[in-house]
Write a protein that holds these residues in place. Sequence first.
Motif, short mmCIF file in Angstrom:
data_model
loop_
_atom_site.label_atom_id
_atom_site.label_comp_id
_atom_site.label_asym_id
_atom_site.label_seq_id
_atom_site.Cartn_x
_atom_site.Cartn_y
_atom_site.Cartn_z
N PRO A 181 0.83 -1.21 0.00
CA PRO A 181 0.00 0.00 0.00
C PRO A 181 0.86 1.26 0.00
N PRO A 182 0.54 2.22 -0.85
CA PRO A 182 1.39 3.41 -1.00
C PRO A 182 1.31 4.35 0.20
N GLU A 183 2.43 5.00 0.49
CA GLU A 183 2.46 6.08 1.47
C GLU A 183 2.05 7.36 0.74
N ARG A 184 0.78 7.63 0.70
CA ARG A 184 0.25 8.67 -0.20
C ARG A 184 0.79 10.06 0.12
N ARG A 185 0.80 10.42 1.38
CA ARG A 185 1.29 11.76 1.70
C ARG A 185 2.76 11.91 1.32
N ARG A 186 3.57 10.90 1.62
CA ARG A 186 4.99 10.97 1.25
C ARG A 186 5.15 11.11 -0.26
N ARG A 187 4.37 10.36 -1.02
CA ARG A 187 4.49 10.40 -2.48
C ARG A 187 4.06 11.78 -3.01
N MET A 188 3.02 12.35 -2.44
CA MET A 188 2.62 13.69 -2.86
C MET A 188 3.72 14.70 -2.53
N GLU A 189 4.32 14.58 -1.37
CA GLU A 189 5.39 15.50 -0.99
C GLU A 189 6.60 15.35 -1.91
N LEU A 190 6.97 14.13 -2.25
CA LEU A 190 8.10 13.91 -3.15
C LEU A 190 7.85 14.53 -4.52
N PHE A 191 6.65 14.32 -5.07
CA PHE A 191 6.33 14.87 -6.37
C PHE A 191 6.33 16.39 -6.33
N ALA A 192 5.69 16.96 -5.31
CA ALA A 192 5.60 18.41 -5.20
C ALA A 192 6.98 19.04 -5.08
N ASP A 193 7.84 18.44 -4.26
CA ASP A 193 9.19 18.97 -4.07
C ASP A 193 9.99 18.89 -5.37
N ALA A 194 9.90 17.77 -6.07
CA ALA A 194 10.65 17.62 -7.32
C ALA A 194 10.16 18.59 -8.38
N TYR A 195 8.87 18.89 -8.39
CA TYR A 195 8.32 19.85 -9.34
C TYR A 195 8.77 21.28 -9.00
N GLY A 196 8.96 21.54 -7.71
CA GLY A 196 9.40 22.87 -7.30
C GLY A 196 8.45 23.58 -6.37
N LEU A 197 7.46 22.87 -5.84
CA LEU A 197 6.55 23.47 -4.86
C LEU A 197 7.17 23.38 -3.47
N THR A 198 6.86 24.33 -2.63
CA THR A 198 7.44 24.35 -1.29
C THR A 198 6.52 23.74 -0.25
N SER A 199 5.28 23.42 -0.64
CA SER A 199 4.31 22.88 0.30
C SER A 199 3.25 22.10 -0.46
N ILE A 200 2.61 21.16 0.21
CA ILE A 200 1.47 20.46 -0.41
C ILE A 200 0.14 21.03 0.09
N ASP A 201 0.20 22.13 0.82
CA ASP A 201 -1.04 22.74 1.32
C ASP A 201 -1.97 23.06 0.15
N GLY A 202 -3.20 22.61 0.24
CA GLY A 202 -4.19 22.88 -0.78
C GLY A 202 -4.16 21.94 -1.97
N LEU A 203 -3.18 21.04 -2.03
CA LEU A 203 -3.06 20.19 -3.21
C LEU A 203 -4.17 19.14 -3.28
N VAL A 204 -4.62 18.65 -2.14
CA VAL A 204 -5.72 17.68 -2.18
C VAL A 204 -6.95 18.32 -2.81
N ASP A 205 -7.25 19.55 -2.43
CA ASP A 205 -8.38 20.26 -3.03
C ASP A 205 -8.16 20.45 -4.53
#
Length: 258
Positions: A181-205
Amino acid sequence: MADQEFLQDQPHRAVVRVGDTVRRPALPWTPTVHELLRHLESVGFEAAPRALGIDEQGREVLTYLEGDSGGDGWDRVADEAGLVAMARLLRDYHQAVAGFRPTAEAGWATHPGPVAAGELVCHGDFGPWNLVWHGTRPVGILDWDLAWPAEPLHDVAYALEYVTPFRDDAECLRWLRYPSPPERRRRMELFADAYGLTSIDGLVDKVIEQQEVVLDRARRLAAQGVQPQLSWLASGALDEVAARIRWSRDHRHLIQEP
């Protein structure tokens, strides 16, 4: 003409390889998409096919990108190295297209207007299946038919739906090739950081918002008789998409902080 190899053999959309080219049915907005691809070529972005025009059968002609694609993309992006590389490729594409303003009058899929302030031309279908992979490194982006002007976060959120992923554990293990089972929050954080975002705040929305936008786009294309969206409507596939949106709303706690 050289021998044809069918890459996708569907009644509404036969895609064939002829030598080092791919031939696909042209759509009303193909001229604008080709202008986009020519722009990417002019700025040295190497991960897009080159537009070579229209053949004698009215099909668009693109260069063939060598590598693995389609279903092969799922296990590549389940690997964190592939996840990070995918995010960096999206960042590089957005940088390459940031100043592009098309002049073609054909418009985009369900979007007739120009690129507005704060927008760029998003790929619109940036999922693992539409990338060409060499191992866990994506080297090409396929299927530009749904490119359209939107905020850059539209592409980010679209990708995150599939790579976080916004799917239950059973589907991740059975169909999306996750070993556990995936660690969803970690995967979102990894993707966001690699893209260049500084936070995942609001990304679920944002993910849920883009799911709704994409479903609306599919319904509008189906209403216009465009394939494959028309067949999706007839088969009930769009009802499944609506169910996935409900899942995202009901399970946002899997990603957000408590």
